[in-house]
Scaffold this motif. Sequence first.
Motif, PDB file in Angstrom:
ATOM      1  N   UNK A 141       0.813  -1.211   0.000  1.00  0.00           N
ATOM      2  CA  UNK A 141       0.000   0.000   0.000  1.00  0.00           C
ATOM      3  C   UNK A 141       0.849   1.266   0.000  1.00  0.00           C
ATOM      4  N   UNK A 142       0.221   2.379  -0.385  1.00  0.00           N
ATOM      5  CA  UNK A 142       0.900   3.670  -0.349  1.00  0.00           C
ATOM      6  C   UNK A 142       1.311   4.019   1.082  1.00  0.00           C
ATOM      7  N   UNK A 143       0.443   3.719   2.042  1.00  0.00           N
ATOM      8  CA  UNK A 143       0.752   4.020   3.441  1.00  0.00           C
ATOM      9  C   UNK A 143       2.011   3.301   3.895  1.00  0.00           C
ATOM     10  N   UNK A 144       2.077   2.013   3.621  1.00  0.00           N
ATOM     11  CA  UNK A 144       3.233   1.211   4.030  1.00  0.00           C
ATOM     12  C   UNK A 144       4.505   1.716   3.358  1.00  0.00           C
ATOM     13  N   UNK A 145       4.420   2.014   2.075  1.00  0.00           N
ATOM     14  CA  UNK A 145       5.614   2.456   1.373  1.00  0.00           C
ATOM     15  C   UNK A 145       6.020   3.871   1.749  1.00  0.00           C
ATOM     16  N   UNK A 147       5.873   4.906   4.792  1.00  0.00           N
ATOM     17  CA  UNK A 147       6.640   4.646   6.029  1.00  0.00           C
ATOM     18  C   UNK A 147       8.062   4.222   5.669  1.00  0.00           C
ATOM     19  N   UNK A 148       8.196   3.284   4.740  1.00  0.00           N
ATOM     20  CA  UNK A 148       9.535   2.840   4.332  1.00  0.00           C
ATOM     21  C   UNK A 148      10.346   3.978   3.717  1.00  0.00           C
ATOM     22  N   UNK A 149       9.669   4.844   2.959  1.00  0.00           N
ATOM     23  CA  UNK A 149      10.356   5.982   2.345  1.00  0.00           C
ATOM     24  C   UNK A 149      10.942   6.895   3.421  1.00  0.00           C
ATOM     25  N   UNK A 150      10.157   7.161   4.462  1.00  0.00           N
ATOM     26  CA  UNK A 150      10.647   8.034   5.535  1.00  0.00           C
ATOM     27  C   UNK A 150      11.817   7.401   6.288  1.00  0.00           C
ATOM     28  N   UNK A 151      11.810   6.089   6.405  1.00  0.00           N
ATOM     29  CA  UNK A 151      12.965   5.407   7.009  1.00  0.00           C
ATOM     30  C   UNK A 151      14.176   5.551   6.098  1.00  0.00           C
TER      31      UNK A 151
END
Length: 459
Positions: A141-145, A147-151
Amino acid sequence: MGETDPKIASNAHVLILPYTAQGHINPMLQFAKRLVSKGLKATLVTSTFISKSMLVDPNTPIDIQSISDGFDEGGFAQAESSEDYLATFQKVGSPSLATLMKKLGEIGRPVHALIYDPFLPWALDVAKQFGVAGVAFFTQSCAVNSIYYHVHKGLLQLPLSVSNVSLPGLPELQVSELPSYVSLYGSYPAFFDMVVNQFSNLDLVDWVLFDDFYELETEVVDWMSKLWKLGTIGPTLPSMYLDKRLEDDKDYGVNLFKPDTGTCMSWLDGKPKVSVVYVSFGSMAELDVEQTREIAWGLKRSRCYFLWVVRESEEAKLPTKFMEETSEKGLVVRWCSQLEVLSHESVGCFLTHCGLNSVMEAMCLGIPMVAVPQWTDQITNAKFVEDIWEVGIKAQPDEKGIVKSQAIELSIKEIMGGEKGKEIKKNANKWKNLAREAIDEGGSSDKHINQFVADLFAK
């Protein structure tokens, strides 16, 4: 661009490269079918091992080719570790992909775009080597990705020292509601590196696509659209379950396991409407013995009919004589056609691990869910299922992380006959309609697909 007739791209040829798992292959294959319906030619690329073991619909309009991941005899199971598999796949897969693209050009089928799974970021380097468009296709999902982008950008520092996280376009999330690779930092280092490295070269892509539809995650899609040329092109279910514009598109067309369709459909045909709990944890999740048995007893205590998919490798975890003792109420099979089951009128509830494909299928078919997430993105998906989209109930785990039989029982009973269950069913039907509208002609996802085709291939 959106007004350009995409059929002018009839000579364009796209290569589709998913990660080597059923949940990644299916959505990318379905997108390939959509592109073929727009006049393009499409080739799905799998690993040598997967190509030898998967069951393929002979009528699929998609050509299938293979490349080596370095483990041609056993695939992922042949590798010494996750780290070994991913490193070898990059080392061997990159030149193997280049060889395939060169061969296709030599036989008169040159590749114009490579649509790749960002789990394999090295594929973009191969696309650039050949001077073709590189397109990232996310199957989470966009939400999950986000989160990964911010990490990846260091905007979310790990390990986390806060109890709640606020990110653009997302609801406030407790740390326990983040993907497990983030909340349990260090638990799966190879997979953590894989999901974070999806963004290592993403700024070089021509398009970023999500197996999602705009109405589902409007705020985070709007935020991410400022970073990349982005399109939400889902849900990627076979057309006959959505808009019915692709004739005979009734199945994904590729299976890594053989479904026991006849047995399942015959059994479901004999059950009352919305009386069956369908249970599946997908193609990869491995429950421990205690969790498997708690689910078994929860199903038994619910006194509902149930159809439970238990892969052959997981059968030994079932309680002794469970299948015999519940034979009047339940059916346990090794694999099934999930779409056919979820669309059957007797199914009233889906007990799921909350992989995005399963969530999307349930939402598109209006089936409420009992969420029992296990790891990775499933944790965050379950949060959205319960609190944001309000199409299910998360069965709460105990202090050891085990969802007990009583929690399973109560969640099922609430969905199947409780007051909260009635509201959840209304919401499920609402999202079912929105999902279908998105992929209908002129819907948000259909527009994004047309824009994508016109932009990349009109020349």
